[in-house]
Motif scaffolding. Structure first.
Motif, PDB file in Angstrom:
ATOM      1  N   ARG A  65      65.104  11.329 -20.940  1.00  0.00           N
ATOM      2  CA  ARG A  65      64.905  10.659 -22.226  1.00  0.00           C
ATOM      3  C   ARG A  65      65.841   9.462 -22.383  1.00  0.00           C
ATOM      4  O   ARG A  65      65.455   8.427 -22.929  1.00  0.00           O
ATOM      5  CB  ARG A  65      65.124  11.652 -23.363  1.00  0.00           C
ATOM      6  CG  ARG A  65      64.121  12.801 -23.389  1.00  0.00           C
ATOM      7  CD  ARG A  65      64.208  13.608 -24.676  1.00  0.00           C
ATOM      8  NE  ARG A  65      65.492  14.286 -24.817  1.00  0.00           N
ATOM      9  CZ  ARG A  65      65.736  15.500 -24.315  1.00  0.00           C
ATOM     10  NH1 ARG A  65      64.823  16.142 -23.626  1.00  0.00           N
ATOM     11  NH2 ARG A  65      66.922  16.066 -24.520  1.00  0.00           N
ATOM     12  N   LEU A  66      67.059   9.592 -21.846  1.00  0.00           N
ATOM     13  CA  LEU A  66      68.039   8.522 -22.013  1.00  0.00           C
ATOM     14  C   LEU A  66      67.707   7.281 -21.182  1.00  0.00           C
ATOM     15  O   LEU A  66      68.057   6.162 -21.569  1.00  0.00           O
ATOM     16  CB  LEU A  66      69.436   9.030 -21.641  1.00  0.00           C
ATOM     17  CG  LEU A  66      70.018  10.139 -22.533  1.00  0.00           C
ATOM     18  CD1 LEU A  66      71.378  10.564 -22.021  1.00  0.00           C
ATOM     19  CD2 LEU A  66      70.105   9.676 -23.983  1.00  0.00           C
ATOM     20  N   VAL A  67      67.051   7.459 -20.033  1.00  0.00           N
ATOM     21  CA  VAL A  67      66.740   6.295 -19.186  1.00  0.00           C
ATOM     22  C   VAL A  67      65.369   5.709 -19.476  1.00  0.00           C
ATOM     23  O   VAL A  67      65.007   4.678 -18.903  1.00  0.00           O
ATOM     24  CB  VAL A  67      66.858   6.639 -17.678  1.00  0.00           C
ATOM     25  CG1 VAL A  67      68.269   7.102 -17.341  1.00  0.00           C
ATOM     26  CG2 VAL A  67      65.820   7.668 -17.242  1.00  0.00           C
ATOM     27  N   ASP A  68      64.601   6.341 -20.355  1.00  0.00           N
ATOM     28  CA  ASP A  68      63.283   5.791 -20.691  1.00  0.00           C
ATOM     29  C   ASP A  68      63.339   4.333 -21.150  1.00  0.00           C
ATOM     30  O   ASP A  68      62.511   3.522 -20.732  1.00  0.00           O
ATOM     31  CB  ASP A  68      62.593   6.653 -21.753  1.00  0.00           C
ATOM     32  CG  ASP A  68      61.910   7.875 -21.155  1.00  0.00           C
ATOM     33  OD1 ASP A  68      61.748   7.915 -19.923  1.00  0.00           O
ATOM     34  OD2 ASP A  68      61.546   8.779 -21.924  1.00  0.00           O
ATOM     35  N   PRO A  69      64.298   3.941 -22.012  1.00  0.00           N
ATOM     36  CA  PRO A  69      64.343   2.541 -22.437  1.00  0.00           C
ATOM     37  C   PRO A  69      64.628   1.562 -21.300  1.00  0.00           C
ATOM     38  O   PRO A  69      64.360   0.359 -21.433  1.00  0.00           O
ATOM     39  CB  PRO A  69      65.487   2.520 -23.466  1.00  0.00           C
ATOM     40  CG  PRO A  69      65.600   3.927 -23.950  1.00  0.00           C
ATOM     41  CD  PRO A  69      65.279   4.764 -22.761  1.00  0.00           C
ATOM     42  N   LEU A  70      65.147   2.068 -20.178  1.00  0.00           N
ATOM     43  CA  LEU A  70      65.446   1.216 -19.027  1.00  0.00           C
ATOM     44  C   LEU A  70      64.290   1.173 -18.036  1.00  0.00           C
ATOM     45  O   LEU A  70      64.381   0.502 -16.996  1.00  0.00           O
ATOM     46  CB  LEU A  70      66.710   1.729 -18.319  1.00  0.00           C
ATOM     47  CG  LEU A  70      67.973   1.827 -19.184  1.00  0.00           C
ATOM     48  CD1 LEU A  70      69.111   2.452 -18.384  1.00  0.00           C
ATOM     49  CD2 LEU A  70      68.369   0.454 -19.708  1.00  0.00           C
ATOM     50  N   ASN A  71      63.192   1.867 -18.323  1.00  0.00           N
ATOM     51  CA  ASN A  71      61.999   1.892 -17.473  1.00  0.00           C
ATOM     52  C   ASN A  71      62.310   2.413 -16.071  1.00  0.00           C
ATOM     53  O   ASN A  71      61.837   1.877 -15.064  1.00  0.00           O
ATOM     54  CB  ASN A  71      61.361   0.499 -17.390  1.00  0.00           C
ATOM     55  CG  ASN A  71      59.906   0.564 -16.950  1.00  0.00           C
ATOM     56  OD1 ASN A  71      59.208   1.530 -17.204  1.00  0.00           O
ATOM     57  ND2 ASN A  71      59.445  -0.482 -16.274  1.00  0.00           N
ATOM     58  N   ILE A  72      63.113   3.466 -16.015  1.00  0.00           N
ATOM     59  CA  ILE A  72      63.451   4.098 -14.741  1.00  0.00           C
ATOM     60  C   ILE A  72      62.361   5.105 -14.386  1.00  0.00           C
ATOM     61  O   ILE A  72      61.976   5.939 -15.199  1.00  0.00           O
ATOM     62  CB  ILE A  72      64.829   4.784 -14.830  1.00  0.00           C
ATOM     63  CG1 ILE A  72      65.911   3.757 -15.186  1.00  0.00           C
ATOM     64  CG2 ILE A  72      65.158   5.498 -13.525  1.00  0.00           C
ATOM     65  CD1 ILE A  72      66.054   2.607 -14.205  1.00  0.00           C
ATOM     66  N   GLY A  73      61.883   5.028 -13.156  1.00  0.00           N
ATOM     67  CA  GLY A  73      60.738   5.837 -12.765  1.00  0.00           C
ATOM     68  C   GLY A  73      61.002   7.328 -12.712  1.00  0.00           C
ATOM     69  O   GLY A  73      60.191   8.127 -13.171  1.00  0.00           O
ATOM     70  N   ARG A  74      62.158   7.731 -12.137  1.00  0.00           N
ATOM     71  CA  ARG A  74      62.408   9.167 -11.951  1.00  0.00           C
ATOM     72  C   ARG A  74      63.877   9.503 -12.191  1.00  0.00           C
ATOM     73  O   ARG A  74      64.766   8.718 -11.855  1.00  0.00           O
ATOM     74  CB  ARG A  74      62.069   9.593 -10.518  1.00  0.00           C
ATOM     75  CG  ARG A  74      60.597   9.652 -10.198  1.00  0.00           C
ATOM     76  CD  ARG A  74      60.395  10.056  -8.743  1.00  0.00           C
ATOM     77  NE  ARG A  74      60.883   9.034  -7.819  1.00  0.00           N
ATOM     78  CZ  ARG A  74      61.082   9.233  -6.515  1.00  0.00           C
ATOM     79  NH1 ARG A  74      60.887  10.431  -5.997  1.00  0.00           N
ATOM     80  NH2 ARG A  74      61.510   8.244  -5.738  1.00  0.00           N
ATOM     81  N   VAL A  75      64.083  10.671 -12.761  1.00  0.00           N
ATOM     82  CA  VAL A  75      65.373  11.346 -12.713  1.00  0.00           C
ATOM     83  C   VAL A  75      65.191  12.507 -11.745  1.00  0.00           C
ATOM     84  O   VAL A  75      64.230  13.273 -11.869  1.00  0.00           O
ATOM     85  CB  VAL A  75      65.813  11.861 -14.100  1.00  0.00           C
ATOM     86  CG1 VAL A  75      67.068  12.709 -13.990  1.00  0.00           C
ATOM     87  CG2 VAL A  75      66.032  10.694 -15.055  1.00  0.00           C
ATOM     88  N   ILE A  76      66.088  12.626 -10.775  1.00  0.00           N
ATOM     89  CA  ILE A  76      65.920  13.642  -9.735  1.00  0.00           C
ATOM     90  C   ILE A  76      67.096  14.603  -9.749  1.00  0.00           C
ATOM     91  O   ILE A  76      68.254  14.186  -9.645  1.00  0.00           O
ATOM     92  CB  ILE A  76      65.791  13.007  -8.336  1.00  0.00           C
ATOM     93  CG1 ILE A  76      64.641  11.998  -8.306  1.00  0.00           C
ATOM     94  CG2 ILE A  76      65.564  14.094  -7.287  1.00  0.00           C
ATOM     95  CD1 ILE A  76      64.454  11.309  -6.968  1.00  0.00           C
ATOM     96  N   ALA A  77      66.790  15.883  -9.878  1.00  0.00           N
ATOM     97  CA  ALA A  77      67.796  16.933  -9.753  1.00  0.00           C
ATOM     98  C   ALA A  77      67.998  17.237  -8.278  1.00  0.00           C
ATOM     99  O   ALA A  77      67.045  17.550  -7.555  1.00  0.00           O
ATOM    100  CB  ALA A  77      67.342  18.192 -10.487  1.00  0.00           C
ATOM    101  N   ARG A  78      69.252  17.160  -7.810  1.00  0.00           N
ATOM    102  CA  ARG A  78      69.574  17.348  -6.399  1.00  0.00           C
ATOM    103  C   ARG A  78      70.568  18.512  -6.243  1.00  0.00           C
ATOM    104  O   ARG A  78      71.757  18.311  -6.042  1.00  0.00           O
ATOM    105  CB  ARG A  78      70.192  16.073  -5.834  1.00  0.00           C
ATOM    106  CG  ARG A  78      69.248  14.893  -5.741  1.00  0.00           C
ATOM    107  CD  ARG A  78      68.249  15.088  -4.622  1.00  0.00           C
ATOM    108  NE  ARG A  78      67.581  13.811  -4.275  1.00  0.00           N
ATOM    109  CZ  ARG A  78      66.726  13.686  -3.272  1.00  0.00           C
ATOM    110  NH1 ARG A  78      66.436  14.747  -2.532  1.00  0.00           N
ATOM    111  NH2 ARG A  78      66.163  12.527  -3.012  1.00  0.00           N
TER     112      ARG A  78
END
Length: 402
Positions: free
Chosen positions: A199-212
């Protein structure tokens, strides 16, 4: 009558027409692997000699390479089955990332530019980091840079286990990656923080958050696990999965397909740790797939274990192992089933750096008793258009059926 799309993640077959714009002029994942094998540069304790993928050759992969680059790589020339179609496709989307490639395969090219983080250290905006730490209740982040996932875990994993700080990093793709130890930090806690970061990176138009997630007791034995999860934005249009779901069709997604499509239209999901386990899942799913159904699978090892790590010999061995199992899959198909093998981008293990490469991809189709050269396709969406026609679904907005 069913349809299966199998994505050999990163098995590109030569630079796309715009590869130079991405710094990838001359990249050729499969061609360079075949050349290395032919010259003994990919020999090791696991495999040796020319690249041996006879079943893919019989489906036309050598001919697809010839269409893409004007040459057939060493050991990939041979007769093509009477039931095979072969061709190549260049990408219309602007990225060379996983979501762009898969969404376009599914009929939705990406018409916009993703947001990316700069190659600086730190690379993440201060406000993003502060909000993430406050909302997640963690003491801070470490990393905050472009990095290899395995290397940054080796470098910072022990500190993370002691302090509870998140290991956050990115790459040339539009990603925000968070690594955490499964035991000391907790897998479900990592997933919850990644959902928050999404939700926090949505305004930056980031495609994916990945849990590693990773396990191990020290830098020498840290290992990433199969519990990776991608938190993606949904595709910006109706995919072939949406078309099938709206029509009530049986859908099975294999591997990370459900994450890539933000769990929209992905039906029943089966996961496995590595290509062999994913192949087992695919075979099980074929046996249960109803008439009119759609199976969409991703085989991740080519990219994650070998492409990004620039491991030519490992990539070659993985291709050969995948090829050895193809007869198991082909024997389970009915005469009116459609099988399409393709890729989403390249990741040339002979290339500089560790990023994806902008390449054309093969399109290999097993269909009804005719060899056909489908030529060079402009856009991966021709795959979705073909599947829609085969299954009698409403057409997707992009692509032309072959």
């Amino acid at each position: 009558m069913r349809a299966l799309i199998l994505v050999m993640d990163s098995v590109g077959i030569g630079g796309g027409p715009d590869a130079a714009l991405y710094g990838d002029h001359g990249a050729d994942t499969l061609g360079h692997i075949a050349e290395a094998c032919a010259h003994g540069a990919a020999d090791n304790d696991i495999r040796n000699g020319p690249l041996a993928i006879p079943h893919l050759v019989a489906l036309g992969i050598g001919q697809a390479c010839r269409l893409a680059t004007g040459r057939t790589p060493p050991a990939l020339d041979g007769p093509v089955h009477s039931y095979a179609m072969f061709g190549c496709a260049s990408e219309r989307s602007k990225g060379k990332d996983t979501p762009s490639g898969h969404w376009e395969i599914a009929g939705v090219p990406v018409p916009f530019d993703w947001g990316y983080f700069p190659k600086t250290r730190p690379c993440f905006p201060k406000g993003l980091v502060e909000r993430l730490c406050d909302d997640a209740g963690v003491p801070g982040i470490i990393g905050n840079c472009h990095a290899s996932g395995t290397e940054i875990i080796r470098e910072l994993g022990e500190r993370h286990m002691q302090s509870g700080e998140l290991i956050c990093y990115t790459s040339a793709d539009s990603v925000f990656q968070i690594a955490a130890h499964e035991g000391t930090f907790g897998l479900e806690r990592l997933y919850a923080i990644c959902a928050l970061a999404r939700r926090l990176v949505d305004p930056l138009n980031i495609g994916r958050v990945i849990a590693r997630p990773f396990v191990g007791s020290a830098a020498a034995n840290f290992k990433r696990t199969a519990h990776r999860r991608d938190f993606s934005v949904p595709p910006p249009g109706q995919t072939i999965l949406d078309r099938a779901a709206d029509d009530g069709r049986d859908i099975v997604s294999i591997g990370k397909i459900d994450d890539i499509f933000a769990h929209r239209g992905t039906g029943r999901n089966k996961r496995g740790d590595g290509n062999d386990a994913l192949f087992d899942c695919t075979l099980e799913a074929i046996d249960d797939l109803a008439d009119g159904g759609l199976l969409f699978a991703n085989f991740i090892d080519f990219d994650t274990l070998y492409g990004h790590r620039r491991d030519i010999a490992g990539y070659a061995a993985a291709l050969e192992q995948f090829d050895r199992r193809l007869p198991e899959l082909l024997s389970r198909l009915e005469s009116d089933d459609l099988l399409i093998l393709t890729a989403d981008h390249g990741c040339d293990p002979t290339w500089d750096g560790t990023d994806h490469t902008r390449e054309q991809v093969p399109i290999l189709a097993r269909t009804s008793n005719r060899t056909r050269d489908i030529g060079k396709r402009t856009g991966f969406s021709d795959i979705a258009a073909t599947v829609a026609r085969h299954l009698g679904l409403p057409p997707v907005a992009h692509g032309s059926a072959f």
